[in-house]
Scaffold this motif. Structure first.
Motif, short mmCIF file in Angstrom:
data_model
loop_
_atom_site.label_atom_id
_atom_site.label_comp_id
_atom_site.label_asym_id
_atom_site.label_seq_id
_atom_site.Cartn_x
_atom_site.Cartn_y
_atom_site.Cartn_z
N UNK A 69 0.84 -1.11 -0.28
CA UNK A 69 0.12 -0.21 -0.32
C UNK A 69 0.81 0.87 0.20
N UNK A 70 0.57 1.61 -0.98
CA UNK A 70 1.72 3.26 -1.09
C UNK A 70 1.23 4.29 -1.23
N UNK A 71 1.30 5.39 -0.10
CA UNK A 71 0.55 6.06 0.35
C UNK A 71 0.17 5.90 1.50
N UNK A 72 0.33 4.22 2.49
CA UNK A 72 -1.04 4.39 3.36
C UNK A 72 -1.49 4.95 4.51
N UNK A 73 -1.12 5.94 4.72
CA UNK A 73 -1.54 6.66 5.92
C UNK A 73 -1.43 5.85 7.13
N UNK A 74 -2.31 5.23 8.01
CA UNK A 74 -1.52 5.19 8.94
C UNK A 74 -1.88 3.10 8.95
N UNK A 75 -2.13 3.40 7.76
CA UNK A 75 -2.20 1.60 7.72
C UNK A 75 -3.32 1.04 7.84
N UNK A 76 -4.43 1.82 7.74
CA UNK A 76 -5.67 1.62 8.12
C UNK A 76 -6.60 0.39 6.95
N UNK A 77 -5.83 0.59 5.64
CA UNK A 77 -6.56 -0.54 4.38
C UNK A 77 -5.88 -1.76 4.73
N UNK A 78 -4.54 -1.99 4.78
CA UNK A 78 -3.66 -3.41 5.59
C UNK A 78 -3.86 -3.95 6.33
N UNK A 79 -4.59 -3.26 7.88
CA UNK A 79 -4.76 -3.57 9.09
C UNK A 79 -6.16 -4.07 8.19
N UNK A 128 3.70 -1.33 3.83
CA UNK A 128 2.88 -0.08 3.49
C UNK A 128 3.96 0.50 3.00
N UNK A 129 3.89 2.02 2.90
CA UNK A 129 4.92 2.86 2.35
C UNK A 129 4.52 3.81 2.39
N UNK A 130 5.15 4.58 3.73
CA UNK A 130 4.93 6.16 3.62
C UNK A 130 6.17 6.30 4.56
N UNK A 166 0.47 -3.90 -6.06
CA UNK A 166 0.67 -1.94 -5.18
C UNK A 166 -0.64 -1.84 -5.81
N UNK A 167 -1.23 -1.34 -4.59
CA UNK A 167 -2.03 -0.61 -4.48
C UNK A 167 -1.81 0.99 -4.24
N UNK A 168 -2.08 1.85 -4.83
CA UNK A 168 -2.26 2.68 -4.61
C UNK A 168 -3.26 3.96 -3.93
N UNK A 169 -3.42 4.33 -3.05
CA UNK A 169 -5.21 4.58 -3.13
C UNK A 169 -5.36 6.33 -2.50
N UNK A 170 -5.21 7.29 -3.19
CA UNK A 170 -5.08 8.49 -3.70
C UNK A 170 -4.36 9.52 -2.83
N UNK A 171 -3.23 8.33 -3.35
CA UNK A 171 -1.50 8.84 -2.82
C UNK A 171 -1.29 10.51 -4.63
N UNK A 172 -1.55 8.91 -5.54
CA UNK A 172 -0.47 10.44 -6.90
C UNK A 172 -1.50 11.93 -7.14
N UNK A 173 -2.18 12.23 -5.83
CA UNK A 173 -3.24 13.62 -6.45
C UNK A 173 -1.90 14.36 -5.47
N UNK A 174 -1.17 13.34 -3.83
CA UNK A 174 0.02 14.16 -3.16
C UNK A 174 1.08 14.02 -4.06
N UNK A 175 1.74 13.77 -4.75
CA UNK A 175 2.68 13.36 -5.27
C UNK A 175 2.93 15.32 -6.66
#
Length: 318
Positions: A58-68, A86-88, A114-123
């Motif tokens: 999970x790229x841009x994992x926040x606080x790891x909520x999705x993987x948890x 988690x990549x963060x 590999x998943x990136x949920x709302x990561x690219x908008x913050x590049x």
């Protein structure tokens, strides 16, 4: 933008409760989103021939909520083979399952998803606009106030990207840094799939006034890059798709989630008579599903899925 998001004291690097305290994503909206991703994981796993180790990143994992959430949903047989990362840039949150690795960069040689949920908008990216003489200039910003002024002309790389991907007049968000970031992430997948989920637009529908904005405490605010708020711009999703150099499909989140079992249908009224508590639970789930597939909201996000060295053809999102 880079300093305001990722520098010392930046919005993402400085802690502050995590992104969920400031804006709502599909991950935060409902565990149904993770459930749909689990069905995609199972499809990719099958296409890979059930590898001994299945990477889920999970790229841009926040606080790891999705993987948890996914960790809790994994069925026996898959749970033993999944390696979660988690990549963060933010520090690892306290209490996160120790089975979830925490890294500042995407690991290489991945086999899985590999998943990136709302990561690219913050590049981070640059913005260009026209001056009074119709000449294209880079937009400069005061990092303390957000006040904008026009600077010099875009460089050759900017102009090349704009000529191909944002040819219309007016304000433009120069997206090649997102293309490069996504291509690098996809390049870390040796076999499997890479999925980006984000709000964005296609070449023929670029917004004339741009999309750069900020979010703080659940409210949209001016995009002041002082570290106090999220600074974000929609993704030129077709440009990012072409940059990776591997096959892809682009569908709306509504289309993807429906294909993965989320339809938002109300439960039958007969259930209310036979099992009132079950009816209320099903009704709540239907409401959450409806939010995820609403075409005017989260359902309007784009899903960009790449297949990397996978046998077989056909869509995994239809």
């Amino acid at each position: 933008m880079a300093a305001g998001l990722y520098g010392p004291g930046g919005f993402f690097a400085g802690g502050g409760g995590g992104p969920s305290q400031h804006f709502r994503t599909s991950v935060h909206a409902s565990p149904l989103f993770a459930g749909a991703l689990l069905r995609l994981v199972e499809r990719v796993d099958a296409a890979l021939g059930l590898p001994e180790t299945f990477d889920l990143v999970d790229v841009g994992a926040g606080r790891g909520e999705l993987l948890a959430t996914l960790r809790a949903l994994l069925p026996a047989g898959l749970a033993e083979r999944v390696r979660m990362t988690a990549v963060e840039v933010a520090p690892r949150p306290a209490g996160l399952d120790p089975a979830i690795a925490w890294r500042p960069a995407v690991p290489d040689g991945l086999v899985g998803l590999l998943v990136a949920t709302e990561w690219l908008d913050n590049v981070p990216l640059d913005v260009a606009d026209l001056d009074d003489h119709g000449r294209l200039r880079l937009v400069l910003v005061d990092p303390a106030t957000g006040k904008e002024t026009l600077g010099g002309p875009p460089d050759a790389a900017d102009l090349f990207w704009l000529s191909r991907w944002w040819p219309g007049p007016g304000r433009a968000e120069i997206g090649w840094p997102r293309d490069t970031a996504w291509a690098d992430a996809v390049g870390c997948v040796r076999r499997g799939c890479a999925l980006a989920v984000d709000y964005g637009h296609l070449r023929d529908e670029r917004p004339a006034l741009g999309t750069l904005t900020g979010y703080r405490g659940g409210r949209q605010v001016p995009p002041v890059p002082d570290g106090s708020c999220d600074v974000t711009a929609h993704v030129a999703i077709d440009a990012a798709a072409g940059a990776a150099g591997v096959p892809y499909e682009i569908v709306s989140q509504r289309t993807a989630l429906k294909a993965l079992g989320i339809d938002g249908a109300r439960p039958p009224l007969d259930l209310a008579r036979s099992d009132p508590a079950g009816y209320l639970r099903a009704l709540a789930a239907a409401g959450a599903a409806a939010e995820l597939i609403d075409p005017a909201g989260l359902g309007g996000h784009w899903w960009l899925l790449h297949r990397i060295r996978l046998d077989g053809r056909g869509s995994m999102l239809r």
